[in-house]
Structure formats: C-alpha cells, structure tokens
Design a protein around this motif. Structure first.
Motif, short mmCIF file in Angstrom:
data_model
loop_
_atom_site.label_atom_id
_atom_site.label_comp_id
_atom_site.label_asym_id
_atom_site.label_seq_id
_atom_site.Cartn_x
_atom_site.Cartn_y
_atom_site.Cartn_z
N TRP A 155 11.88 -1.32 -4.10
CA TRP A 155 11.20 -2.47 -3.49
C TRP A 155 11.04 -3.60 -4.50
CZ3 TRP A 155 5.45 -3.05 -4.16
CH2 TRP A 155 5.03 -4.29 -3.66
N ARG A 156 10.58 -3.28 -5.70
CA ARG A 156 10.37 -4.31 -6.71
C ARG A 156 11.70 -4.89 -7.22
NH1 ARG A 156 7.15 -2.23 -11.43
NH2 ARG A 156 7.18 -4.44 -12.00
N PHE A 162 11.49 -1.95 1.98
CA PHE A 162 10.87 -0.74 1.45
C PHE A 162 9.38 -0.92 1.18
CE2 PHE A 162 14.84 1.35 -0.68
CZ PHE A 162 15.45 1.42 0.57
N ARG A 163 8.87 -2.13 1.31
CA ARG A 163 7.52 -2.46 0.85
C ARG A 163 6.44 -1.55 1.46
NH1 ARG A 163 3.67 -5.89 3.02
NH2 ARG A 163 2.05 -6.50 1.51
N ALA A 164 6.36 -1.51 2.78
CA ALA A 164 5.30 -0.73 3.44
C ALA A 164 5.40 0.74 3.09
CB ALA A 164 5.35 -0.94 4.95
N GLY A 165 6.62 1.29 3.11
CA GLY A 165 6.80 2.69 2.78
C GLY A 165 6.46 2.99 1.34
N ALA A 166 6.79 2.08 0.43
CA ALA A 166 6.50 2.29 -0.99
C ALA A 166 5.00 2.30 -1.24
CB ALA A 166 7.17 1.20 -1.82
N ALA A 170 3.01 5.72 -2.49
CA ALA A 170 2.37 5.71 -3.81
C ALA A 170 1.00 6.35 -3.80
CB ALA A 170 2.29 4.28 -4.33
N ASP A 171 0.38 6.51 -2.63
CA ASP A 171 -0.91 7.18 -2.56
C ASP A 171 -0.84 8.62 -3.04
OD1 ASP A 171 -2.43 5.04 -1.58
OD2 ASP A 171 -1.90 5.48 0.50
N ALA A 172 0.35 9.22 -2.99
CA ALA A 172 0.51 10.60 -3.41
C ALA A 172 0.70 10.74 -4.92
CB ALA A 172 1.71 11.23 -2.70
N LEU A 179 -0.13 2.94 -10.80
CA LEU A 179 -0.34 1.63 -11.43
C LEU A 179 0.89 1.21 -12.23
CD1 LEU A 179 -4.02 2.14 -12.67
CD2 LEU A 179 -3.28 0.61 -10.83
N ALA A 180 1.44 2.14 -13.00
CA ALA A 180 2.61 1.82 -13.80
C ALA A 180 3.80 1.46 -12.92
CB ALA A 180 2.95 2.99 -14.72
N ALA A 181 3.97 2.18 -11.82
CA ALA A 181 5.10 1.92 -10.92
C ALA A 181 5.04 0.53 -10.32
CB ALA A 181 5.14 2.98 -9.82
N PHE A 182 3.83 0.03 -10.09
CA PHE A 182 3.66 -1.31 -9.51
C PHE A 182 3.55 -2.39 -10.57
CE2 PHE A 182 2.85 1.25 -5.86
CZ PHE A 182 3.18 0.47 -4.78
N GLY A 183 3.70 -2.03 -11.83
CA GLY A 183 3.66 -3.02 -12.90
C GLY A 183 2.27 -3.49 -13.25
#
Length: 319
Positions: A155-156, A162-166, A170-172, A179-183
């Motif tokens: 997505w990034r 992919f935004r909504a699914g990502a 990520a809640d899991a 946090l790291a995955a989303f920068g």
C-alpha cells in the motif's frame, strides 16, 4: 562461483535437479538454461548461503522450483519486464533467512508471487516495497507478520486499493511492528495512529509530501491507460472513469493512485462532479482553462481536461 553450501546442495540432488530442468525445457518453449544458471548464481546462492547450513538442502530444493518457473515465464533475466522478482531473491530473502529456513516452501514463493503481482500494477513502486520490507526484517518474527507487513508495504508503495485491508490486517501485529510498518515513531500509540490513518487517506505517518498529488492514466499509444481524454465521476470509494469504451475505478491516497477495471454501469451510476471551488494557485495546472474540470470524491480531487489523457488527483484540503 557459488557458495560451498549451495554447491553441496546442488551436487547432492544433481540427478533430480537435472530432470527438473529437462521438464522445464519441455514445459516452457522459451526456457533458457543460461538465464537459469545466472539466476541461481547471482540471486539464489545468496539465499542458500544465508540460512542455517542444516537447512541449506531444503532451501535449495524449494528455490530451484521457483527459479525454474521464473526463468520459464521470463520473469527474470534480460527478457524480464521488471526487476522486482529478482530483487526479492537478491535483497529480501537473505534478510529473512530464519523464516526461509523454517518455511522454504512458503516464504520464497509468497514474496516472489507478491512481487510478480505488484509489477502488474502501473504506478506501484516495487523498489519501495522491497526497501520497506528489508528495513522491517529484524522486527518480523513469523510468516503471518511478514504477510501483513508485506501488504502494508505494498500500500505504501502505491497500491492504493490495499489501504483498507492493510489497516485492518495491521491490528493483528504487535504494536511496535505495526507502527514501524506504517513509518511511525516507536513512541506513537497504535490505536491513535490507526484512527488518524483510517480517517484521512491523505495523511501519511512518515511525513510524505502529498501536496502535489499523483498523475495517472496517459495515452494508450504511449503505454498509458486511456484511449481518449477521460471523463471522471465521483464514486462511493473513489472515482469512476470513462475513457473511450473502457471504464475504470480510480483510487488515490497519500502513497499513490491505481486504476482498476470496472463496468460502464458503474460509471452511469456514479455522480457527476459538478462545480468545485478550489484554489487555482494550489493546483496550478499547465493546461488551457477551456474544458478544465475538477471532480471531488470525499477527501480527494480529480483534475481532467480535454487536452490531456492524464488525470491529476490530489488532496481536497491543502497540505
């Protein structure tokens, strides 16, 4: 020269590997053994050398199967249209050596297939996806975590659909990995960050510059998506575009914009944009004013003109 670990694995399974190559030559008319040899030496060898020596044979066995398919389908080598699959083997898999050693039949194929898919999406930046996943390797402990961070990274890297699914997936993740995955920073709170990302598709935790937005489409004669200047309408999840006889769903956010195939019926049901008041100095289009149109959908604007086959999308609120 290949590493001693890979050489030993190949020697131990020489007859079986040779038979697989012969099978691939029959199955794939354009199969090239020289491309296979280079791929094994330049990309696969580094993966086999990085894993626990006790698992080198199993990793080599699985790797050869993937390599044969990649070479047979011309997804690596001089005839390849994109380099992301090869970069997975050269850059990513050695960094995920522990997971590769534990799951040699799963991890290499999963990341390779993801790379192949991303390369089919115009505007998605495969190199960005590779770089993000490489940086997250020290924090990623399981295959399930890798699958989720791969989705977030895609997505990034520009896969806006992919935004909504990502966000949901990520809640899991452990909060620090999410946090790291989303920068984001390690001291941010994941629930707060999640809420902000979900509420505003043009907000980027990593501070990406989104003011200029993105340009999508282009003339089919030059490799673009549109045979005629596009007409845009507001849809439920973005924009619906008609260009000539083809219709597309256009999704855009802070990280990119994608065009997905849709039906003329979806375009007919969509809402014409109407007049939208925007700051012309912010948009600053290099186009004639005649026929210039701005359509709004949620937090996003789409700018079109009869003088171009491209669509410019940007945040509705100035950034």
């Amino acid at each position: 020269m290949i590493s001693s670990a890979f050489a030993a694995a190949l020697a131990a399974r020489r007859n079986a590997f040779n038979q697989r190559v012969r099978d691939a030559q029959r199955h794939y008319p354009a199969f090239r053994t020289d491309v296979l040899q280079r791929f094994l030496a330049d990309e696969v060898d580094g993966v086999v050398a990085a894993v626990d020596p006790a698992r080198a044979g199993a990793v080599a066995d699985a790797a050869v199967d993937v390599a044969l398919a990649l070479v047979g389908r011309a997804l690596v080598g001089p005839a390849a249209r994109a380099g992301t699959p090869a970069a997975v083997w050269r850059t990513l898999l050695p960094r995920y050596a522990d997971l590769v050693a534990k799951y040699p039949d799963t991890v290499p194929a999963m990341l390779t297939n993801a790379a192949i898919h991303l390369d089919t999406l115009p505007g998605v930046r495969g190199a960005d996806w590779i770089a993000q996943l490489a940086a997250l390797a020290p924090r990623t402990a399981t295959v399930d975590e890798l699958r989720v961070v791969g989705q977030v990274a895609a997505w990034r890297a520009g896969a806006a659909h992919f935004r909504a699914g990502a966000i949901a997936a990520a809640d899991a993740l452990p909060a620090a990995l999410a946090l790291a995955a989303f920068g984001a920073h390690d001291d941010d709170a994941w629930p707060d960050l999640r809420a902000r990302i979900a509420a505003d598709p043009w907000w980027a935790a990593d501070g990406a510059d989104v003011a200029a937005g993105h340009e999508v489409g282009g003339f089919t004669g030059f490799g673009g998506a549109f045979a005629a200047p596009p007409e845009v309408r507001a849809g439920a999840d973005g924009f619906v575009v008609r260009a000539g006889e083809r219709c597309h769903l256009l999704l855009a956010d802070a990280y990119g914009a994608v065009l997905l195939a849709t039906t003329p019926g979806e375009f007919d049901r969509a809402v014409p944009g109407g007049a939208v008041q925007v700051d012309a100095r912010r948009i600053a289009p290099d186009l004639p004013a005649d026929g210039l149109a701005v359509c709004a959908s949620g937090s996003t604007l789409a700018l079109t003109s009869p003088y171009t086959h491209a669509i410019r999308v940007l945040p509705r609120v100035p950034r």
